[in-house]
Scaffold this motif. Structure first.
Motif, PDB file in Angstrom:
ATOM      1  N   GLU A  38     -20.077 -27.463  19.418  1.00 40.14           N
ATOM      2  CA  GLU A  38     -20.911 -26.534  20.162  1.00 40.14           C
ATOM      3  C   GLU A  38     -22.364 -26.870  19.902  1.00 40.14           C
ATOM      4  OE1 GLU A  38     -21.503 -21.700  20.692  1.00 40.14           O
ATOM      5  OE2 GLU A  38     -20.315 -22.510  19.052  1.00 40.14           O
ATOM      6  N   LYS A  39     -23.147 -26.953  20.958  1.00 46.63           N
ATOM      7  CA  LYS A  39     -24.569 -27.222  20.818  1.00 46.63           C
ATOM      8  C   LYS A  39     -25.330 -25.911  20.826  1.00 46.63           C
ATOM      9  CE  LYS A  39     -24.747 -31.920  22.667  1.00 46.63           C
ATOM     10  NZ  LYS A  39     -25.381 -32.816  23.637  1.00 46.63           N
ATOM     11  N   LEU A  40     -26.119 -25.717  19.794  1.00 42.96           N
ATOM     12  CA  LEU A  40     -26.864 -24.477  19.642  1.00 42.96           C
ATOM     13  C   LEU A  40     -28.349 -24.769  19.474  1.00 42.96           C
ATOM     14  CD1 LEU A  40     -24.509 -22.663  17.108  1.00 42.96           C
ATOM     15  CD2 LEU A  40     -24.647 -22.290  19.562  1.00 42.96           C
ATOM     16  N   PRO A  41     -29.187 -23.890  20.001  1.00 47.37           N
ATOM     17  CA  PRO A  41     -30.621 -24.102  19.798  1.00 47.37           C
ATOM     18  C   PRO A  41     -31.006 -23.853  18.353  1.00 47.37           C
ATOM     19  CG  PRO A  41     -30.232 -22.007  20.910  1.00 47.37           C
ATOM     20  CD  PRO A  41     -28.915 -22.720  20.828  1.00 47.37           C
TER      21      PRO A  41
ATOM     22  N   ALA B 233     -34.243 -22.224  35.702  1.00 46.27           N
ATOM     23  CA  ALA B 233     -32.857 -22.696  35.690  1.00 46.27           C
ATOM     24  C   ALA B 233     -32.630 -23.796  34.665  1.00 46.27           C
ATOM     25  CB  ALA B 233     -32.466 -23.195  37.076  1.00 46.27           C
ATOM     26  N   ALA B 234     -33.683 -24.568  34.370  1.00 50.10           N
ATOM     27  CA  ALA B 234     -33.560 -25.672  33.417  1.00 50.10           C
ATOM     28  C   ALA B 234     -33.705 -25.216  31.970  1.00 50.10           C
ATOM     29  CB  ALA B 234     -34.597 -26.751  33.723  1.00 50.10           C
ATOM     30  N   ARG B 235     -34.131 -23.960  31.750  1.00 48.41           N
ATOM     31  CA  ARG B 235     -34.386 -23.480  30.386  1.00 48.41           C
ATOM     32  C   ARG B 235     -33.257 -22.571  29.909  1.00 48.41           C
ATOM     33  NH1 ARG B 235     -38.405 -26.604  28.546  1.00 48.41           N
ATOM     34  NH2 ARG B 235     -38.321 -25.190  26.760  1.00 48.41           N
ATOM     35  N   SER B 236     -32.039 -23.042  30.019  1.00 46.25           N
ATOM     36  CA  SER B 236     -30.874 -22.197  29.756  1.00 46.25           C
ATOM     37  C   SER B 236     -30.831 -21.654  28.335  1.00 46.25           C
ATOM     38  CB  SER B 236     -29.593 -22.985  30.050  1.00 46.25           C
ATOM     39  OG  SER B 236     -29.525 -24.149  29.231  1.00 46.25           O
ATOM     40  N   ARG B 237     -31.485 -22.308  27.380  1.00 43.34           N
ATOM     41  CA  ARG B 237     -31.409 -21.878  25.983  1.00 43.34           C
ATOM     42  C   ARG B 237     -32.626 -21.080  25.532  1.00 43.34           C
ATOM     43  NH1 ARG B 237     -27.184 -24.563  23.666  1.00 43.34           N
ATOM     44  NH2 ARG B 237     -26.435 -26.400  24.772  1.00 43.34           N
ATOM     45  N   ASP B 238     -33.582 -20.851  26.417  1.00 41.20           N
ATOM     46  CA  ASP B 238     -34.824 -20.203  26.018  1.00 41.20           C
ATOM     47  C   ASP B 238     -35.002 -18.849  26.700  1.00 41.20           C
ATOM     48  OD1 ASP B 238     -35.668 -22.485  24.496  1.00 41.20           O
ATOM     49  OD2 ASP B 238     -36.154 -23.467  26.396  1.00 41.20           O
TER      50      ASP B 238
ATOM     51  N   LYS C  77     -39.292 -28.975  25.214  1.00 38.82           N
ATOM     52  CA  LYS C  77     -37.853 -28.900  25.025  1.00 38.82           C
ATOM     53  C   LYS C  77     -37.519 -28.208  23.707  1.00 38.82           C
ATOM     54  CE  LYS C  77     -35.786 -30.744  28.578  1.00 38.82           C
ATOM     55  NZ  LYS C  77     -34.909 -29.893  29.424  1.00 38.82           N
ATOM     56  N   SER C  78     -36.457 -27.398  23.738  1.00 37.64           N
ATOM     57  CA  SER C  78     -35.962 -26.789  22.514  1.00 37.64           C
ATOM     58  C   SER C  78     -35.284 -27.846  21.657  1.00 37.64           C
ATOM     59  CB  SER C  78     -34.953 -25.678  22.830  1.00 37.64           C
ATOM     60  OG  SER C  78     -35.559 -24.634  23.538  1.00 37.64           O
ATOM     61  N   THR C  79     -35.450 -27.723  20.339  1.00 36.56           N
ATOM     62  CA  THR C  79     -34.723 -28.579  19.417  1.00 36.56           C
ATOM     63  C   THR C  79     -33.296 -28.070  19.334  1.00 36.56           C
ATOM     64  OG1 THR C  79     -36.722 -28.977  18.145  1.00 36.56           O
ATOM     65  CG2 THR C  79     -34.633 -29.476  17.067  1.00 36.56           C
ATOM     66  N   VAL C  80     -32.341 -28.981  19.548  1.00 39.96           N
ATOM     67  CA  VAL C  80     -30.940 -28.571  19.591  1.00 39.96           C
ATOM     68  C   VAL C  80     -30.172 -29.281  18.487  1.00 39.96           C
ATOM     69  CG1 VAL C  80     -28.837 -28.581  20.983  1.00 39.96           C
ATOM     70  CG2 VAL C  80     -31.039 -28.139  22.070  1.00 39.96           C
ATOM     71  N   GLU C  81     -29.339 -28.539  17.800  1.00 41.80           N
ATOM     72  CA  GLU C  81     -28.461 -29.135  16.808  1.00 41.80           C
ATOM     73  C   GLU C  81     -27.027 -28.985  17.272  1.00 41.80           C
ATOM     74  OE1 GLU C  81     -27.902 -25.248  13.902  1.00 41.80           O
ATOM     75  OE2 GLU C  81     -28.689 -27.132  13.099  1.00 41.80           O
TER      76      GLU C  81
END
Length: 338
Positions: free
Chosen positions: A91-94, A132-137, A297-301
């Motif tokens: 799972e990719k999480l911000p 639409a492109a900022r799904s994690r923010d 861009k958000s940093t994603v782990e």
């Protein structure tokens, strides 16, 4: 799972259980010693009868129960070591989120049609694509003209925000261009944010001519709260077609002069660590939003979760079978054959 089929597995949860195998040689030696102690002493006149008892087949049969017990002990050790099948889920999480406020100019001048279909509609469309492109923010919206309101606070409910953007028009606020007021409102929405990065996208097509907060003051507020401001000047300097509504409801156009205070927008961006952009077409406006999206861009782990399923049951079944077979050999088969 078939209890008689030995499954493949990925790991042992308790590998220390294999320590039991270290005492198997000792158990074997004890069994041999006990077996020899129990052998009867017979006085015979010849050795012919002993040849049958000491034949190779007889010795082999006597070893079978002990060998089966050793195999059973191995199965018990494996079962106690708890073999498990690994199931992996990714799972990719911000890890580092970005909170964003869009401050959009909705003054009457945004009706100019040098951008198609007009400046406001082009700005709304570009903003919707960006959201639409900022799904994690978390993204929110402030609209301003001569006054300012928060149309939507920062949210991850992007479908809701896009609907709010779609409903934006020129009719709800007093006309004018209060850049400082719009920026200050956006800063207020982000000042208590716990996000690692905070960003305002300030879009306007004119000069500050309304409001009670100077743009420079609002920019300093943003700088102190470590909020980066990207400024966008939308529309062409000079003459642009502006719709005029006639008494019969038809639309006529007049070439109206427009000017954008680029120096002010550059100053705001520079003061807060952002960048200034000029958008003189719908395509360039979309490219600007894409560029901001790339820069922020958000940093994603990637978090990998493992779930394990116990599969020790077949090994216990086989250990029990070995014990049963050993018992049958020792007390039934050997006594009837030898």
């Amino acid at each position: 799972m078939n209890p008689f089929v030995i499954p493949s597995f990925d790991r042992f949860a308790n590998p220390e259980a294999f320590g039991i195998l270290l005492i198997l040689p000792l158990i074997w030696l004890i069994q041999v010693w006990i077996y020899r102690k129990r052998q009867p002493v017979m006085i015979v006149s010849g050795v012919k009868s002993l040849k049958t008892l000491d034949s190779l087949i007889g010795k082999t049969f006597r070893l079978i129960p002990g060998l089966i017990q050793v195999i059973g002990a191995v199965f018990v050790s494996i079962a106690l070591a708890r073999p498990q099948i690994q199931e992996k889920s990714q799972e990719k999480l911000p890890q580092e989120g970005v909170d964003i406020m869009i401050a959009m100019d909705v003054s009457r001048s945004m009706e100019a049609e040098d951008l198609k279909p007009n400046r406001l509609e082009a700005a709304k469309k570009a903003a919707q694509v960006f959201v639409a492109a900022r799904s994690r923010d978390r993204v929110g919206l402030v609209i301003y003209s001569g006054e300012c309101i928060t149309a939507c606070p920062p949210t991850t409910q992007h479908a809701l925000l896009q609907n709010v953007i779609q409903q934006v028009d020129y009719q709800n606020l007093e006309d004018g261009t209060a850049i400082g007021l719009g920026l200050a409102n956006a800063v207020n929405r982000l000042k208590d944010s716990k996000a690692k990065s905070k960003v305002i996208i300030l879009l306007t097509d004119g000069e500050n001519n309304a409001g009670f907060i100077a743009p420079q003051t609002a920019a300093e507020m943003a700088r102190q709260k470590k909020i980066k401001v990207y400024t966008i000047g939308v529309g062409k300097n000079g003459l642009a077609p502006f719709p005029m509504h006639t008494f019969d409801g038809s639309k006529a156009y007049q070439q109206v002069p427009f000017s954008i205070n680029e120096d002010l927008l550059r100053q705001i961006a520079s003061q807060t660590g952002g960048m200034f952009y000029r958008a003189d077409s719908r395509e360039s406006l979309q490219q600007i939003y894409s560029e901001i999206d790339r820069l922020e861009k958000s940093t994603v782990e990637e978090r990998v979760q493992y779930r394990y399923t116990e599969v020790f049951t077949p090994f216990l079944v086989w250990a029990l079978m070995c014990l049963t077979i050993s018992f049958l050999f020792r007390f039934v088969i050997l006594r009837s054959v030898l």
